[in-house]
Design an enzyme around this catalytic site. Structure first.
Site, PDB file in Angstrom:
ATOM      1  N   SER A  59      36.289  41.956  34.220  1.00 38.90           N
ATOM      2  CA  SER A  59      36.583  40.543  33.963  1.00 38.90           C
ATOM      3  C   SER A  59      37.900  40.327  33.236  1.00 38.90           C
ATOM      4  CB  SER A  59      35.449  39.909  33.154  1.00 38.90           C
ATOM      5  OG  SER A  59      35.424  40.391  31.830  1.00 38.90           O
ATOM      6  N   LYS A 102      36.597  38.333  25.977  1.00 38.31           N
ATOM      7  CA  LYS A 102      37.344  37.343  26.756  1.00 38.31           C
ATOM      8  C   LYS A 102      38.573  36.922  25.950  1.00 38.31           C
ATOM      9  CE  LYS A 102      33.925  37.157  29.767  1.00 38.31           C
ATOM     10  NZ  LYS A 102      34.039  37.833  31.078  1.00 38.31           N
TER      11      LYS A 102
END
Length: 220
Positions: A59, A102
């Site tokens: 990701s 993230k």
């Protein structure tokens, strides 16, 4: 005349044997003490100072590759707040037993609009310059608008076409039975300040990479 060997007195032999056993016990206890101190130091360092993490997904590619290992600092936000562009490790809002990594995009009190593969902060006409994206962003790239609550952060993965991030968590919260309406589920779109574990600093496997200078928002 041939000399003769005088036998050591029994009491002296016993004293030396006792002293030898005592020294062995001291050495064993010394090693045990060193081991306990080392384990305590590791616990304190990993619990309060650093995060040693393995990244199992793609990701954050290509900034962080699948199976990279990295070091994060827990103390990075003891006296400072997260900034846009920081890569953070945090408890996944829908299931806090899971740790995510993230990039911070929206700060407390800001609005975040995703339109045509670009991000606009606080209604700006100029989108963020995101040089870290690995390819054209086409997945879930339009029609999103968020108002970031105070003490919360909006986060996205760099690999936008393959990242379970703030865009999806409200739906995931409803699927998990944590919310029963879109309005109620919206709170799960954001990372709360107390869910943040620390700031990612560098990868050390499979290669070394500084993670603190990977975003340059020249338009801000």
């Amino acid at each position: 005349m041939e000399g003769h060997y005088k036998k050591e007195p029994q009491t002296l032999r016993r004293r030396r044997e006792v002293e030898s056993r005592r020294n062995r016990r001291k050495e064993i206890f010394s090693w045990i003490r060193m081991f306990v101190i080392a384990m305590a130091a590791v616990f304190v360092i990993t619990r309060f100072i650093i995060i040693n993490a393995n990244v199992p997904s793609g990701s954050m590619e290509t900034t962080i590759m699948t199976n990279d290992r990295l070091i994060g600092f827990r103390f990075s936000y003891w006296f400072d707040e997260p900034e846009r562009g920081d890569i953070i490790l945090f408890h996944y809002p829908v299931d806090e037993s899971v740790i995510y990594i993230k990039r911070v995009i929206g700060l407390p009190g800001e609005t975040v609009e995703i339109r045509d593969g670009h991000i606009y902060i606080n209604g700006s006409d100029t989108p963020l310059e995101e040089d870290y994206l690995p390819e054209e962003w086409y997945q879930a790239n339009d029609g999103y608008y968020y108002e970031v609550p105070e003490d919360c952060y909006f986060v996205l993965g760099d690999n936008r076409n393959n990242s379970a991030d703030s865009r999806y968590w409200a739906d995931e919260a409803m699927e998990a039975g944590l919310a029963y309406s879109e309005d109620e589920a919206q709170q799960y779109s954001f990372v709360k300040r107390d869910q943040i574990l620390g700031k990612a600093i560098f990868t050390y496997y499979s290669h070394f990479k500084n993670l603190t200078d990977t975003a340059d928002y020249a338009s801000e």
